[in-house]
Every structure is written in C-alpha cells, then in structure tokens.
Design an enzyme around this catalytic site. Structure first.
Site: not given
Ligand SMILES: *Cc1c(COP(=O)(O)O)cnc(C)c1O
Length: 425
Positions: A143, A238, A266
């Site tokens: 994701y 990511d 995060k």
């Molecule tokens: C949470 C997450 C996102 C998206 O971040 P948001 O602040 O919710 O838009 C993207 N990549 C990874 C791996 C994530 O866990």
C-alpha cells in the site's frame, strides 16, 4: 455494552460515509461497532464509555512513543502559542530535515508534505520527471496511499473489503501501474523486460506491513536494487511505516541499502499529519521551484507538525531505544507463540522489530497469495475476545500490530494472558 460508542456511531453515520474518515476504523472486517475514543495516554486508549484498552494500533504507526507523550505535548503547546501556520518558511523545517538526513544517508534533499499518500504520489512524479518515463512497478499487497495510480492491488483496504481496485480510478491511470509479486524477483524482471525503457520506478514497502507484516526474503531487496540499476529505473522505498520504526534509518539501515527515493510519514510527524519524500539530490532538483515537476502544499511543513516530529525523532535518537523496543516486542511474540501452541491453534506469526502480525490458519506468510488464505472469521472472533479483555488490536487480519516504547512488561503479560484465553476457546 459500549452504549455511548454505539450512539456516537449511529449519529456519525448520518454525516460521514460509514461513520468514519478512514474505512478500516468502521470495524467492517471484524463486525460489531467501533469504539469511539475519548483519550489516549501512553500505551492506553480510553473509549467513550470509559473502558481502558492496551493499544496495539498506535494511530496506525505514528505513536511509537505512545499516546500524549509529555515532551511532545509540551512542545506542541509552546509551538501553538506562536501560531499554527504561516505559509512561509521556518527554521523548524530545516531542523527536522537535518534529523531525517542524519538517519537516512540516501536522502540528500527532501520535501515535507502532509500525508504518506502525498509523499508516495509525489515521489512517483519526481521519478517520472527525472527519467522521462511513465510506467511504474508496484507489488501486490503493498500500500502506498490512495492516489489513483497506486490504488492497485494495494493490500489491507482492498483485501478487507474484497475490492482489489477502487471505483473511480480511470483504467488509463491504473494501466501505467504494473503489478509484480512481493518476494518474487522473477516477476519484476519479467515486467522490466516486457516494458523495456518504459519503467520510471519500482516502488516497494521494504518490509511489507499493509497485508499484515510480510518480511522481505533474504536478497529480495538487493536484487530489486540491481534490477532497477540495470534497467535505468529508480528504486523507491516506501518507508512510511518502517522509517524510524524498525531502526532510526528504517529498513535501509536494517538491510544496509540505499534507495534512490524514500517516502516517509507516520512517525516523522509524531502524531500530526506529515509525510516526506526525498533522495538523491539530482532527482530532488527536478522539483519546483528548482525544476519543472510541480508539487506544493498549503500546510506543508507547518510548525506544529514539524515540532511534533522534531521532538519525537530527538527522543528516538537516544541510546538503546530500539533495543528496548525489540525486547518488549520479542516478549510479545514469544508469549503469543506459546499461547497458540498451548491452544493447538494453527497460526503464522511474523515480526520485525515492533511490527507484528498473527495470521490464522496460514501455513506461511511470505507473499500476498500466502497471507490471503488467512482465516478472517477466526481473526474476527479473536479480535472481539481481545477487545472484551481490554486489548485493542487492529480491526483487520491484514494489518500490523504496533508495539510502542510506552508498553511495559505488565502490559505485554496482560496481552499474552488475554490471548491465551481467547485462543483457547
Ligand atoms: C500509511 C501508509 C501510507 C499512506 O500514508 P497516509 O498518511 O495514510 O496517507 C503510504 N505508505 C505506507 C507504507 C503506509 O503504511
């Protein structure tokens, strides 16, 4: 009965789709009605009915220090008095950038945004601007936020609702996204060969944590690095979850690697809305106002978000922090394994540092195909038993549990005891 939560949920559903602002919060994957939260303190959540829970969601990753850490709260109060946003540069942005760059040697230059979604979307734009290519490769079960081109085979959200792709995403966008299999480098090589000279970037969660925790197989990431180089594509890590989570320098520190671009979010916002993307200087110089790739944000780098991030990263930079987190998390893993064994339950437990998932009835957990076989019904039953015992787990089989530095041995013991009881029945 969570009477007040149920009342609040009923009312919320009149105004917000499903009563929530992010789908997983609605408890659809586990049934029942979500608990409305009144406050958090350390490792605990308190719901609107006054019930206390040991929390393993941690706002889905940011709260590695626990809820309402006194130093973060004090810094935020001080900062708020000076104004919440100016739409002009501040010293705080450079201070936080320096802390990030120190932890991530692959990041020479970076840009702050307001979410992980924006970070990934913008990193892709930077990669396309730099390579003058359009296609990207992502992995099933990974994701990267909810932007159009990345909402393809995107893990927990889709998995939970059985919708692999989202409505409202034009096929033309999704068509530029090629999907490879996580932990399967042949699938990547195949796509690169079939789309020679067209792939701008490979984007990957170096530790997959949005289909439940699926660690990279030994060598997987290194092969991605060499495949990207051989085909003139950029490698984007990511690390929105893994950054400052599995080590200060994220998966790149853990596995001794360098990505061309890194996405963060995060933890670097300390509980405030933040994302960031950065990497090699020559790539980041393609971003406006230096270069032709446009990307902007009204509240990007705002002083409150920067302050919470700075305070959080400073506390994480102290000695032995990650050792302590590992010890607590290992204790939880061992406890869960013992409880599952004693109850003769067929589970797979994956863990890297303070990220953990317990998969029901899955014989292995090394790919999306493997974890997709996990038993959602068994998880839902387990989830509700744990909730009743005062343990708040992520309300989906396909999410990571997040251990924080605020969890102590007694919290872990209570959690293990509750899980032994839940697994036995
Ligand atoms: C949470 C997450 C996102 C998206 O971040 P948001 O602040 O919710 O838009 C993207 N990549 C990874 C791996 C994530 O866990």
């Amino acid at each position: 009965m969570p009477r007040r939560s149920e009342k609040l949920f009923a009312e919320a559903q009149r105004y917000l789709p499903g009563g929530v602002d992010s789908p997983v919060r609605a408890f659809r994957a586990v049934g029942g009605s979500p608990r409305f939260i009144a406050r958090g303190k350390g490792p605990y959540l308190f719901d609107a009915d006054g019930k206390k829970y040991i929390d393993y969601v941690g706002s889905w990753g940011p709260l590695i220090l626990g809820h309402a850490h006194p130093k973060v709260v004090a810094a935020l109060q001080k900062a708020a008095k000076l104004g919440t946003s100016y739409g002009a540069p501040t010293e705080l942005e450079t201070t936080l950038a320096k802390l990030v760059v120190k932890a991530f040697p692959s990041i020479e230059m970076m840009r702050f945004v307001s979410s992980g979604t924006e970070a990934c979307m913008s990193a892709i734009r930077a990669a396309r601007a730099f390579t003058s290519r359009d296609k990207i490769i992502k992995f099933d079960g990974c994701y990267h936020g909810h932007s159009d081109g990345l909402l393809v085979k995107a893990g927990s959200g889709g998995a939970t609702f059985g919708v692999p792709d989202s409505a409202g995403v034009p096929a033309a966008y999704a068509g530029l996204t090629l999907v490879a299999k996580y932990n399967d480098t042949d699938s990547v090589e195949g796509l690169l060969k079939a789309n020679k000279g067209e792939v701008a970037a490979i984007i990957v969660e170096p530790i997959a944590a949005n289909m439940g925790v699926v660690p990279p197989k030994p060598g997987f990431l290194k092969v991605l690095r060499s495949l990207a180089d051989a085909h003139g594509a950029l490698l984007i890590f990511d690390e929105v979850i893994s950054g400052f989570r599995v080590a200060l320098g994220g998966a790149q520190e853990l596995y001794g690697m360098k990505a061309d671009l890194t996405c963060l979010g995060k933890i670097i916002g300390g509980g405030m809305p933040v994302g960031a993307y950065g990497g090699r200087r020559e790539i980041m110089e393609r971003i406006a106002p230096l270069g032709p790739a446009y990307q902007a944000g009204t509240l990007s780098g705002n002083p409150l978000a920067m302050t919470a991030g700075i305070e959080t990263l400073k506390l994480l930079s102290k000695p032995n922090v990650y050792k302590r987190l590992e010890k607590t998390s290992a204790k939880l893993e061992v406890g869960l394994r013992t409880a599952a064994r004693d109850a003769h339950r067929d589970v797979a437990i994956t863990r890297i540092g303070s990220l953990l998932t317990l998969f029901f009835a899955a014989s292995s957990a090394d790919s999306w195909d493997a974890v997709a076989k996990a038993d959602r019904k068994q998880f839902g039953d387990f989830f509700h038993k744990m909730l009743k015992s005062g343990v708040y787990l992520p309300p989906s089989q396909f999410e990571a549990w997040f251990v924080s530095l605020a969890h102590n041995d007694a919290d872990i013991d209570k959690t293990v005891k509750a899980s032994a009881k839940a697994l036995a029945t």
